[in-house]
Design an enzyme around this catalytic site. Structure first.
Site, PDB file in Angstrom:
ATOM      1  CG  ASP A 125      -2.272   0.591   0.959  1.00 18.04           C
ATOM      2  OD1 ASP A 125      -2.352   1.473   0.093  1.00 18.04           O
ATOM      3  OD2 ASP A 125      -3.245   0.213   1.636  1.00 18.04           O
TER       4      ASP A 125
ATOM      5  CG  ASP B   5      -9.509   2.527  -0.501  1.00 20.25           C
ATOM      6  OD1 ASP B   5      -9.114   1.355  -0.625  1.00 20.25           O
ATOM      7  OD2 ASP B   5      -8.831   3.406   0.074  1.00 20.25           O
TER       8      ASP B   5
HETATM    9  C1  GLA Z   1      -5.731   1.890   2.104  1.00 20.85           C
HETATM   10  C2  GLA Z   1      -6.229   0.738   1.253  1.00 20.85           C
HETATM   11  C3  GLA Z   1      -7.275  -0.052   1.991  1.00 20.85           C
HETATM   12  C4  GLA Z   1      -6.700  -0.540   3.289  1.00 20.85           C
HETATM   13  C5  GLA Z   1      -6.183   0.641   4.102  1.00 20.85           C
HETATM   14  C6  GLA Z   1      -5.463   0.175   5.332  1.00 20.85           C
HETATM   15  O1  GLA Z   1      -6.688   2.871   2.232  1.00 20.85           O
HETATM   16  O2  GLA Z   1      -6.715   1.189   0.029  1.00 20.85           O
HETATM   17  O3  GLA Z   1      -7.710  -1.140   1.200  1.00 20.85           O
HETATM   18  O4  GLA Z   1      -5.684  -1.450   3.043  1.00 20.85           O
HETATM   19  O5  GLA Z   1      -5.285   1.438   3.356  1.00 20.85           O
HETATM   20  O6  GLA Z   1      -4.957   1.216   6.066  1.00 20.85           O
END
Ligand code: GLA
Length: 725
Positions: free
Chosen positions: A480, A550
């Protein structure tokens, strides 16, 4: 050979199955650009260099005795700064004597089978040298001695080519590169629309189409990532080009940092498109004997519309960009705990998810953010990649054993480029994050960005990851990246190299990703950046799939997935069914099937009815995997054009099967609905699996599939599966 050099006319002709690209070495060794478009047999194109009469405001070259030639007006291949071409220059170098006048002219060339890779950077690759041919043109500024090597690789069978540029300093002086685009293409007209993909967090890659206007226009990022806001993709299409007809020129940069797509329509009605590193945030000191490589640009031409352009990108990326074990084999169907638990979980919660998931046919459990350091919310612990055994109720190995014992694989979350202000790592090394002296550091999600331009920082993070991953059976890693870069400076670079940090940073990221893929070749990596903030081809080189957004609402996902599909194949798009508010599980499943497919919710909350539906979806995932992942995408009704419905289909390459999906966004005004299919074999007959009805491909594509009595209420959707008989 798809690359031909006519030594008499001094013309290079680069042919794919569908396109030709023609360059000429003109007088005084100017490299002129003569043509890019549908395939032509001719080499007699010299006349195309002269575009227009011009005035004394466009300078002449004193050595060319042809009143029709001015570098300001003629189409050129890779032009410098300050020597008579007033359009956007492709390269500018501040010379040792302080000016930035740059003028690259032809010096020599090489043509060969195969394709060179770019040192330290992702690029398309070949499995066999016979798959592509390369033209390398060496150009040089005869006054300064600085050289630009232009690389053109032609993928003959796929209607695609790549371009990249390397600046070489064979002189004994240091110079500063101020800008170096990867490619520049001059078109003789401006009757084009520009297609780009804009967005923001949760609403990535919306398709935008605008007519070119005189002057400069374009898209870019200076966030230190390719970004949610603009994607390093652009296409020029004729103003009457549609999904299925007309010229489309697609461009995509294999780069994850600051990019620019600059387009200029000049006073004579010509268009120049440049793509490369964003010069606004870039500079590079090039010492004697050194070279600098710009990232690779991918160029796809189609005479058959935007859909065909997309399908060419998809094939190209599936074959020549995505790598490793997971390229061609089926990826495990996963469940991720993030949307259900956030960071509020323990080992038992994770195991309970896995146990229920197993009953439903799910194959892998991914433990998301919150398993390390003392992280229970987003205020701490990034950088402290030590397992929080107290939270997990034991070691990571124990947890994985429990999950494996249920028959599930195990995946884990990392954010390796970040450091929390509240972390042991930050307390120990406050200078390890990007920062500039005496200036407050901006904070994003309570975190700073590690200085990945530094080898010691990269080594530390890689080693910490290695300690966990080498002793635990981790099948999948989600990488990430949850903020953009600010105060971009490095504590260990001298003042005159600080403009290099953005690029050095991304090279550092690529280096760690490369080490990770080499150390753990069986581990599936999924990229992520707050969803799709780094959905670019460079990331696909290291991870075959990327979390697309997301936003898991299936109606919002229609726009996101339609836009993303402009150049990225279905097999790369992370898509999950979640507990989001709109639509039933059926539509959520139908939309998520367009990607890698998985679940992002608490399976223990399912009713028995929901569970039955999930089991059916899991079966469909297996049944349709090949047609979706290896078939061809046809966009039927775009949510950017239609307020009511969206529809798309996948067709097997041999046309033996097809899966059609339609989603209702808003109850349609018009109830009569005949969905015209695409991509089938008109001569073949297809059986609708559900009704048993048999139709010819010709009928389905011309009359369409009559769906007038389908239940079309908001959020409803259906799939139709056809098999050739
Ligand atoms: C990001 C990702 C999510 C999740 C969060 C965790 O926003 O896109 O899918 O993994 O981080 O903090």
């Amino acid at each position: 050979m798809p690359i031909l050099f006519d030594s008499e006319k001094r013309i290079f002709k680069l042919d794919t199955s569908t396109s030709s690209y023609v360059i000429q070495i003109f007088e005084q060794e100017y490299l002129a650009h003569l043509y890019y478009g549908a395939k032509i047999p001719d080499t007699n194109l010299s006349a195309f260099i002269f575009r227009s009469p011009f005035a004394s405001f466009s300078p002449n070259n004193i050595n060319i005795d042809d009143w029709r030639f001015s570098p300001d007006v003629c189409p050129l291949e890779y032009q410098g700064e300050g020597c008579g071409d007033f359009r956007i220059s492709a390269v500018a170098i501040k010379n040792a004597d302080g000016n930035n006048v740059t003028d690259m002219r032809y010096k020599s060339h090489k043509i060969y089978s195969g394709k060179p890779s770019i040192q330290g950077m992702p690029s398309l690759y070949l499995e066999d040298d016979s798959e592509a041919s390369t033209l390398e043109i060496l150009t040089e500024d005869s006054v300064t001695g600085i050289q630009a090597v232009l690389y053109y690789t032609v993928f003959e069978k796929l209607g695609a080519m790549t371009r990249s540029t390397k600046i070489v300093n064979p002189t004994d002086k240091t110079v500063d590169i101020e800008k170096v685009y990867s490619c520049s293409v001059d078109f003789v007209t401006h009757d084009y629309d520009l297609l780009t993909l804009y967005g923001k967090w949760g609403k990535e890659r919306n398709l935008e189409r605008r007519a070119l206007a005189h002057g400069r226009q374009g898209v870019s990022s200076k966030r230190g990532s390719s970004s949610h806001f603009q994607n390093p993709f652009a296409a020029l299409v004729d103003s009457d080009t549609t999904e299925d007809f007309g010229n489309a020129y697609g461009f995509n940069l294999i780069y994850s940092s600051n990019f620019a797509v600059d387009v200029e329509v000049d006073g004579y009605g010509g268009t120049r498109l440049l793509m490369g590193i964003n010069p606004e945030t870039f500079g590079w000191k090039l010492e004697s004997g050194c070279s600098f490589s710009a990232p690779e640009a991918v160029m796809v031409y189609s005479a058959n519309g935007i859909g065909d352009m997309s399908r060419t990108f998809h094939k190209l990326y599936a074959k020549h960009l995505v790598r490793g074990k997971w390229k061609n084999i089926k990826r495990p169907l996963l469940i991720n705990n993030w949307e259900a638990t956030g960071m509020d979980f323990d080992g038992d919660t994770i195991v309970s998810f896995a146990a229920k998931a197993k009953e439903l046919g799910i194959e892998m459990l991914v433990m998301d953010d919150g398993w390390f350091g003392y992280r229970n919310d987003d205020r701490s612990s990034l950088g402290d990649w030590q397992v929080n055994e107290e939270k997990l109720g034991g070691t990571l190995a124990n947890l994985i054993e429990r999950i494996n014992a249920l028959g599930l694989k195990f995946g884990i979350w990392y954010e390796p480029e970040m450091i929390s202000r509240d972390s042991n790592l930050y307390r120990a090394h406050p200078d390890w994050c990007l920062h500039v002296p005496n200036r407050e550091k901006s904070i994003g999600r309570h975190q700073y960005v590690l200085d990945y331009s530094r080898q010691d920082v990269r080594d530390y993070i890689f080693n910490e990851m290695y300690k966990v991953l080498s002793v635990n059976k981790v099948d999948y890693l989600k990488w990430d990246f949850n903020r953009n870069l600010t105060e971009v400076g490095s504590a260990i670079l001298p003042a005159d190299r600080q403009k290099e940090v953005f690029h050095r940073y991304v090279l550092g990221t690529y280096e760690v990703m490369d080490r990770l893929t080499k150390a753990f070749p069986d581990m599936l990596i999924e990229n992520c950046s707050g969803g799709g903030g780094r959905f670019d081809p460079a990331m696909l080189y290291y991870s075959p799939q990327i979390w697309t957004s997301d936003n898991t609402d299936p109606i919002e996902r229609l726009m996101i997935q339609f836009g993303t599909s402009m150049c990225y194949p279905a097999s790369t798009m992370g898509a999950h069914v979640s507990a989001c508010r709109r639509t039933g599980y059926e539509t959520k499943g139908n939309v998520a099937l367009w990607g890698t497919f998985g679940y992002e919710l608490n399976p223990n909350k399912y009713t028995e009815e929901d569970a039955e539906l999930v089991r059916a979806q899991v079966a469909e995932y297996h049944k349709y995997y090949d047609v979706i992942h290896f078939g061809e995408l046809y966009r039927l009704i775009s949510p950017f054009d239609n307020a009511y419905r969206a529809a798309w289909m996948f067709v097997a390459e041999d046309k033996s099967e097809a899966l059609v999906t339609s989603v209702v966004m808003r109850e349609p005004y018009d109830k009569a609905f005949c969905l015209k299919l695409k991509g089938l074999d008109p001569e073949k007959y297809y059986r609708d699996e559900e009704t048993g009805e048999i139709y010819s491909g010709a009928l389905l594509m011309n009359a369409g599939l009559c769906l007038t009595w389908t239940d079309e209420h908001d959020g409803k959707s259906f799939k139709k599966y056809f098999k050739a008989i």
